[in-house]
Design an enzyme around this catalytic site. Structure first.
Site, PDB file in Angstrom:
ATOM      1  N   CYS A 120       0.849  -1.186   0.000  1.00 65.77           N
ATOM      2  CA  CYS A 120       0.000   0.000   0.000  1.00 65.77           C
ATOM      3  C   CYS A 120       0.886   1.238   0.000  1.00 65.77           C
ATOM      4  O   CYS A 120       2.049   1.169   0.353  1.00 65.77           O
ATOM      5  CB  CYS A 120      -0.847   0.030   1.254  1.00 65.77           C
ATOM      6  SG  CYS A 120      -1.821  -1.463   1.453  1.00 65.77           S
ATOM      7  N   ARG A 123       2.776   0.802  -5.861  1.00 68.58           N
ATOM      8  CA  ARG A 123       2.759   0.053  -4.605  1.00 68.58           C
ATOM      9  C   ARG A 123       1.446  -0.676  -4.365  1.00 68.58           C
ATOM     10  O   ARG A 123       1.328  -1.448  -3.409  1.00 68.58           O
ATOM     11  CB  ARG A 123       3.021   0.992  -3.435  1.00 68.58           C
ATOM     12  CG  ARG A 123       4.333   1.730  -3.513  1.00 68.58           C
ATOM     13  CD  ARG A 123       4.439   2.743  -2.405  1.00 68.58           C
ATOM     14  NE  ARG A 123       4.464   2.102  -1.115  1.00 68.58           N
ATOM     15  CZ  ARG A 123       5.560   1.659  -0.506  1.00 68.58           C
ATOM     16  NH1 ARG A 123       6.716   1.818  -1.087  1.00 68.58           N
ATOM     17  NH2 ARG A 123       5.494   1.075   0.661  1.00 68.58           N
ATOM     18  N   TRP A 141      -3.016  -2.464  -1.639  1.00 67.93           N
ATOM     19  CA  TRP A 141      -2.723  -3.806  -2.151  1.00 67.93           C
ATOM     20  C   TRP A 141      -3.250  -4.729  -1.063  1.00 67.93           C
ATOM     21  O   TRP A 141      -2.686  -4.819   0.026  1.00 67.93           O
ATOM     22  CB  TRP A 141      -1.231  -3.994  -2.363  1.00 67.93           C
ATOM     23  CG  TRP A 141      -0.874  -5.312  -2.961  1.00 67.93           C
ATOM     24  CD1 TRP A 141      -1.007  -5.675  -4.265  1.00 67.93           C
ATOM     25  CD2 TRP A 141      -0.332  -6.454  -2.286  1.00 67.93           C
ATOM     26  NE1 TRP A 141      -0.574  -6.967  -4.436  1.00 67.93           N
ATOM     27  CE2 TRP A 141      -0.153  -7.470  -3.234  1.00 67.93           C
ATOM     28  CE3 TRP A 141       0.022  -6.704  -0.960  1.00 67.93           C
ATOM     29  CZ2 TRP A 141       0.351  -8.725  -2.921  1.00 67.93           C
ATOM     30  CZ3 TRP A 141       0.524  -7.951  -0.639  1.00 67.93           C
ATOM     31  CH2 TRP A 141       0.686  -8.947  -1.621  1.00 67.93           C
ATOM     32  N   ASN A 196      -0.088   1.155   5.845  1.00 66.20           N
ATOM     33  CA  ASN A 196       0.636   0.183   5.018  1.00 66.20           C
ATOM     34  C   ASN A 196       1.266  -0.828   5.968  1.00 66.20           C
ATOM     35  O   ASN A 196       1.945  -0.436   6.910  1.00 66.20           O
ATOM     36  CB  ASN A 196       1.729   0.920   4.224  1.00 66.20           C
ATOM     37  CG  ASN A 196       2.692  -0.035   3.551  1.00 66.20           C
ATOM     38  OD1 ASN A 196       2.299  -1.124   3.132  1.00 66.20           O
ATOM     39  ND2 ASN A 196       3.945   0.352   3.459  1.00 66.20           N
ATOM     40  N   GLY A 197       1.030  -2.108   5.721  1.00 62.79           N
ATOM     41  CA  GLY A 197       1.629  -3.136   6.576  1.00 62.79           C
ATOM     42  C   GLY A 197       0.590  -4.137   7.041  1.00 62.79           C
ATOM     43  O   GLY A 197      -0.510  -4.199   6.477  1.00 62.79           O
ATOM     44  N   GLU A 229      13.664 -16.651 -14.866  1.00 61.27           N
ATOM     45  CA  GLU A 229      13.310 -15.231 -14.951  1.00 61.27           C
ATOM     46  C   GLU A 229      12.380 -14.994 -16.155  1.00 61.27           C
ATOM     47  O   GLU A 229      11.390 -14.268 -16.051  1.00 61.27           O
ATOM     48  CB  GLU A 229      14.598 -14.393 -15.053  1.00 61.27           C
ATOM     49  CG  GLU A 229      14.413 -12.922 -15.368  1.00 61.27           C
ATOM     50  CD  GLU A 229      13.545 -12.159 -14.379  1.00 61.27           C
ATOM     51  OE1 GLU A 229      13.198 -12.695 -13.316  1.00 61.27           O
ATOM     52  OE2 GLU A 229      13.170 -11.026 -14.701  1.00 61.27           O
ATOM     53  N   LYS A 278       8.570 -13.589 -16.006  1.00 59.71           N
ATOM     54  CA  LYS A 278       8.201 -12.371 -16.734  1.00 59.71           C
ATOM     55  C   LYS A 278       6.963 -12.612 -17.579  1.00 59.71           C
ATOM     56  O   LYS A 278       6.040 -11.814 -17.581  1.00 59.71           O
ATOM     57  CB  LYS A 278       9.385 -11.935 -17.601  1.00 59.71           C
ATOM     58  CG  LYS A 278       9.541 -10.491 -17.771  1.00 59.71           C
ATOM     59  CD  LYS A 278      10.446  -9.819 -16.755  1.00 59.71           C
ATOM     60  CE  LYS A 278       9.962  -9.932 -15.331  1.00 59.71           C
ATOM     61  NZ  LYS A 278      10.918  -9.490 -14.349  1.00 59.71           N
ATOM     62  N   GLU A 294       3.722 -13.111 -15.290  1.00 57.65           N
ATOM     63  CA  GLU A 294       3.198 -11.984 -14.511  1.00 57.65           C
ATOM     64  C   GLU A 294       2.581 -10.903 -15.382  1.00 57.65           C
ATOM     65  O   GLU A 294       1.649 -10.226 -14.952  1.00 57.65           O
ATOM     66  CB  GLU A 294       4.250 -11.400 -13.568  1.00 57.65           C
ATOM     67  CG  GLU A 294       5.367 -10.662 -14.239  1.00 57.65           C
ATOM     68  CD  GLU A 294       6.363 -10.050 -13.266  1.00 57.65           C
ATOM     69  OE1 GLU A 294       5.977  -9.613 -12.190  1.00 57.65           O
ATOM     70  OE2 GLU A 294       7.555 -10.016 -13.609  1.00 57.65           O
ATOM     71  N   HIS A 314      12.186 -36.535 -16.529  1.00 57.41           N
ATOM     72  CA  HIS A 314      11.811 -37.073 -15.213  1.00 57.41           C
ATOM     73  C   HIS A 314      10.376 -36.716 -14.843  1.00 57.41           C
ATOM     74  O   HIS A 314       9.985 -36.845 -13.686  1.00 57.41           O
ATOM     75  CB  HIS A 314      12.783 -36.567 -14.142  1.00 57.41           C
ATOM     76  CG  HIS A 314      14.206 -37.003 -14.385  1.00 57.41           C
ATOM     77  ND1 HIS A 314      14.596 -38.316 -14.304  1.00 57.41           N
ATOM     78  CD2 HIS A 314      15.310 -36.305 -14.755  1.00 57.41           C
ATOM     79  CE1 HIS A 314      15.899 -38.402 -14.592  1.00 57.41           C
ATOM     80  NE2 HIS A 314      16.344 -37.201 -14.877  1.00 57.41           N
ATOM     81  N   LYS A 371       4.606  -3.189  -6.770  1.00 55.47           N
ATOM     82  CA  LYS A 371       6.051  -3.108  -7.047  1.00 55.47           C
ATOM     83  C   LYS A 371       6.890  -3.323  -5.799  1.00 55.47           C
ATOM     84  O   LYS A 371       7.890  -4.001  -5.830  1.00 55.47           O
ATOM     85  CB  LYS A 371       6.365  -1.742  -7.659  1.00 55.47           C
ATOM     86  CG  LYS A 371       7.840  -1.552  -7.986  1.00 55.47           C
ATOM     87  CD  LYS A 371       8.086  -1.655  -9.457  1.00 55.47           C
ATOM     88  CE  LYS A 371       9.553  -1.679  -9.804  1.00 55.47           C
ATOM     89  NZ  LYS A 371       9.920  -2.880 -10.558  1.00 55.47           N
TER      90      LYS A 371
HETATM   91  C1  F6R Z   1       9.149  -9.522 -11.003  1.00 56.66           C
HETATM   92  C2  F6R Z   1       9.443  -8.625  -9.910  1.00 56.66           C
HETATM   93  C3  F6R Z   1       9.464  -9.171  -8.538  1.00 56.66           C
HETATM   94  C4  F6R Z   1      10.572  -8.500  -7.709  1.00 56.66           C
HETATM   95  C5  F6R Z   1      10.494  -8.982  -6.254  1.00 56.66           C
HETATM   96  C6  F6R Z   1      11.627  -8.418  -5.425  1.00 56.66           C
HETATM   97  O1  F6R Z   1       9.208  -8.891 -12.234  1.00 56.66           O
HETATM   98  O2  F6R Z   1       9.636  -7.451 -10.100  1.00 56.66           O
HETATM   99  O3  F6R Z   1       9.603 -10.545  -8.529  1.00 56.66           O
HETATM  100  O4  F6R Z   1      11.804  -8.823  -8.270  1.00 56.66           O
HETATM  101  O5  F6R Z   1       9.275  -8.589  -5.695  1.00 56.66           O
HETATM  102  O6  F6R Z   1      11.604  -7.024  -5.419  1.00 56.66           O
HETATM  103  P1  F6R Z   1      12.891  -6.198  -5.040  1.00 56.66           P
HETATM  104  O7  F6R Z   1      13.919  -6.456  -6.083  1.00 56.66           O
HETATM  105  O8  F6R Z   1      12.451  -4.770  -5.003  1.00 56.66           O
HETATM  106  O9  F6R Z   1      13.347  -6.685  -3.698  1.00 56.66           O
END
Ligand code: F6R
Length: 614
Positions: free
Chosen positions: A2, A27, A76, A102-103, A486, A490, A493, A509, A609
């Site tokens: 949040c 956020r 969020w 937030n939290g 990765e 990507k 998501e 396997h 984010k």
């Molecule tokens: C995926 C993504 C997340 C972040 C993860 C860690 O595209 O962005 O998986 O990598 O939430 O976030 P940070 O790097 O800010 O600790």
């Protein structure tokens, strides 16, 4: 997560709060709300809506509320469904107290039960509302507001940052912080409050990062700061300049695309900065050269994309610097037994520097007497303040929820660091460090030229075709396996296509049972000739079952290219930098698949984010 944004000052608050919320929408964007004190009678007035800030802005057309003390929130969701009732602000019974938070309040359930037994009536399912009712009750039993806040924080368990407006205190906002970020910007007869100082970048550069476990009464030209025992603290303001322009997208359709396209420059900047700071790097890490010489073990921790960067970097440190590496998924490692070894360090890798899982893992490691270091993209973040040393990556602000350029910058910084440690250990010479820097710059060139080469084909032909599939499998081997993870993350998501990822040899396997024409298989090649041949065998296993293969290969890898239904072929680089060179192309392809599907690419559903709850 949040976001909390607040304003106390000489001006009406709404325009600042709404702009701040828009900047911090990364956020959370499930719902949004705004509350202020009525300028004349000091009633709490508010409006809330489901969805992002743009929906909330529409509310003001009917109800143009504003006041000199105002605060806002984007949510969020953690406790309670996405709804207007559960949006913040939340209130006490009489709506004299209004809170944005937030939290997570971990003991909210038992608090709620006892407050309900005492006659409090709840309107939402949120943990946040508990704080408002508890504070309401404490204000009746404590002589003054400061004692009531001390009583409040003693009853709350969890991690939280919140702001409170109250009708009886028309010139003051209360802010409280424990383990969640909150900062205050000081202006001319005005104070700005936010979860991330990006909210007030360009308005002031005089910042107070609220200390952990502290609270403050904020008026337009004063701050009274206390610890959780109620002892007065001296606020320490710092000057922090944050780059900000209102046109951050710079003409790109999405932040994600802009950030993908910035990666060549990001790698160059990171290399140049590390090169220029070569002699300060140990000092920044809180180490001396002798400790680096004797280094025997590195623990890398992170989440999501940052964890993938750590997994790629494991190959750097073990191959180049001959140091044993453990890679911990931050959310898991702190609940596992930890075996302390002498001459060890831990590096927390994080774009935001605020991710709660990584922060907690670093706190856990610090408690085990490990020397902790943060490798982050946000130098003012909590992780930097809490660790013994810190290194920056130079990606610049990353706005899209899906991390792209931060990954490239992390991989670059860690490759450089592995060489620097190898140099200190006498395993390589100065010239090899320079060669490594040039290899990174070559990888940056290829990252960009590969995107240029395939852009048109991706947009016109490949993305529309592959967007039709409902699932995809990702394969890699050795260093290309974490990179495949990765790539898999990507695509899932941002496109919502179901993906899974395996080391290519694991296919036989079990997952081979899934292979058919309906599920494209992405395979990421590798430059080691022996492992490459094994990967070709794995690709043949797929083709023998009529599987559909998309290969990311290197020039000259004829067998793999011929087996593939679609092949992306890029020039050869240092074998350890294969993933970095392929990064842009992989992201661009995934981005365009999501774009064909018309997904909200910069803010995928249910995500945020900066994840400041565990
Ligand atoms: C995926 C993504 C997340 C972040 C993860 C860690 O595209 O962005 O998986 O990598 O939430 O976030 P940070 O790097 O800010 O600790």
């Amino acid at each position: 997560m949040c976001s909390v944004v607040g304003y106390v000052g000489k001006n009406l608050s709404r325009s600042f709060v709404m702009e701040g919320l828009t900047r911090l929408e990364y956020r959370g964007y499930d719902s949004a709300g705004f509350a202020c004190l009525h300028p004349q009678d000091h009633r709490v007035i508010y409006t809330k809506s489901q969805g992002g800030v743009s929906n909330l802005l529409k509310n003001f057309e009917k109800s143009p509320i504003d006041g000199f003390l105002g605060m806002g929130h984007t949510r969020w969701s953690t406790h309670g469904v996405i709804s207007t009732e559960n949006a913040h602000p939340q209130f006490d019974c009489k709506k004299m107290i209004s809170i944005v938070h937030n939290g997570i309040i971990e003991n909210h359930h038992e608090l709620r039960l006892s407050l309900m037994q005492a006659g409090h009536i709840f309107q939402s399912q949120t943990d946040t509302e508990t704080i408002a009712h508890l504070f309401e009750s404490l204000l009746t039993t404590h002589k003054n507001i400061k004692d009531a806040v001390v009583g409040l924080v003693n009853r709350l368990e969890g991690a939280y940052a919140f702001a409170i407006l109250m009708t009886p205190y028309p010139d003051m906002m209360l802010v409280v912080r424990k383990r969640s970020p909150l900062c205050i910007g000081s202006g001319d007869d005005e104070m700005f409050i936010a979860s991330d100082m990006l909210a007030f970048a360009g308005k002031t550069n005089k910042m107070l990062f609220l200390p952990d476990e502290s609270f403050a009464f904020i008026r337009k030209n004063s701050i009274e700061l206390f610890d959780f025992k109620g002892t007065a603290l001296q606020p320490h303001f710092q000057i922090v300049d944050i780059p900000w322009t209102s046109d951050m997208k710079q003409g790109y359709e999405h932040f994600m695309l802009k950030e993908i396209c910035e990666q060549k420059r990001v790698i160059q900047d990171t290399v140049n900065k590390y090169r220029a700071q070569e002699h300060e790097v140990y000092q920044k890490m809180g180490l001396v050269a002798q400790q680096v010489k004797e280094l025997q073990r590195i623990t890398l921790v992170g989440c999501g994309t940052s964890w993938h960067a750590a997994r790629v970097a494991q190959f750097f440190f073990e191959t180049i610097a001959r140091v044993r590496v453990d890679v911990g998924l931050a959310s898991e490692m702190r609940y596992l037994p930890f075996f302390l070894e002498k001459n060890s360090i831990a590096i927390g890798i994080s774009q935001s520097g605020e991710t709660a899982d990584t922060l907690e893992a670093l706190r856990f490691l610090r408690e085990q007497s490990v020397h902790t270091i943060a490798l982050v993209n946000v130098p003012s973040s909590t992780m930097v303040r809490e660790t013994r040393g810190a290194l920056s990556v130079y990606a610049g602000p990353e706005v899209a929820v899906a991390s792209t350029k931060a990954f490239a910058a992390q991989v670059t910084a860690l490759y450089w660091l592995a060489h620097k440690i190898a140099l200190e250990k006498g395993l390589i010479n100065e010239r090899a460090l320079k060669t490594a820097e040039n290899e990174l710059l070559v990888a940056a060139e290829i990252l960009e030229s590969a995107m240029d080469q395939y852009k048109r084909e991706i947009v016109q032909k490949l993305a529309p075709y592959y967007a039709q599939f409902k699932q995809a499998l990702f394969l890699g081997r050795h260093i290309s396996y974490p990179f495949a993870q990765e790539a898999s993350l990507k695509l899932k998501e941002i496109s919502y296509i179901f993906t899974d990822c395996y080391p290519a040899a694991e296919l036989k396997h079990g997952p081979l049972a899934l292979v058919d024409k309906e599920m494209p298989i992405f395979i990421f090649s590798i430059l080691d000739p022996v492992i490459y041949q094994k990967l070709v065998s794995n690709a043949q296993e797929v083709k023998a079952r009529s599987g559909h293969l998309i290969a990311f290969a290197f020039e000259g890898q004829k067998e793999l290219i011929e087996l593939a239904d679609t092949a992306f072929v890029i020039p050869r680089v240092n074998p350890l930098l294969g993933p970095l060179a392929m990064t842009g192309l992989m992201q661009l392809f995934n981005y365009h698949i999501a774009r064909v599907l018309n997904r909200p690419i910069d803010k995928p559903r249910n995500l945020a984010k900066s994840l400041t709850v565990e």
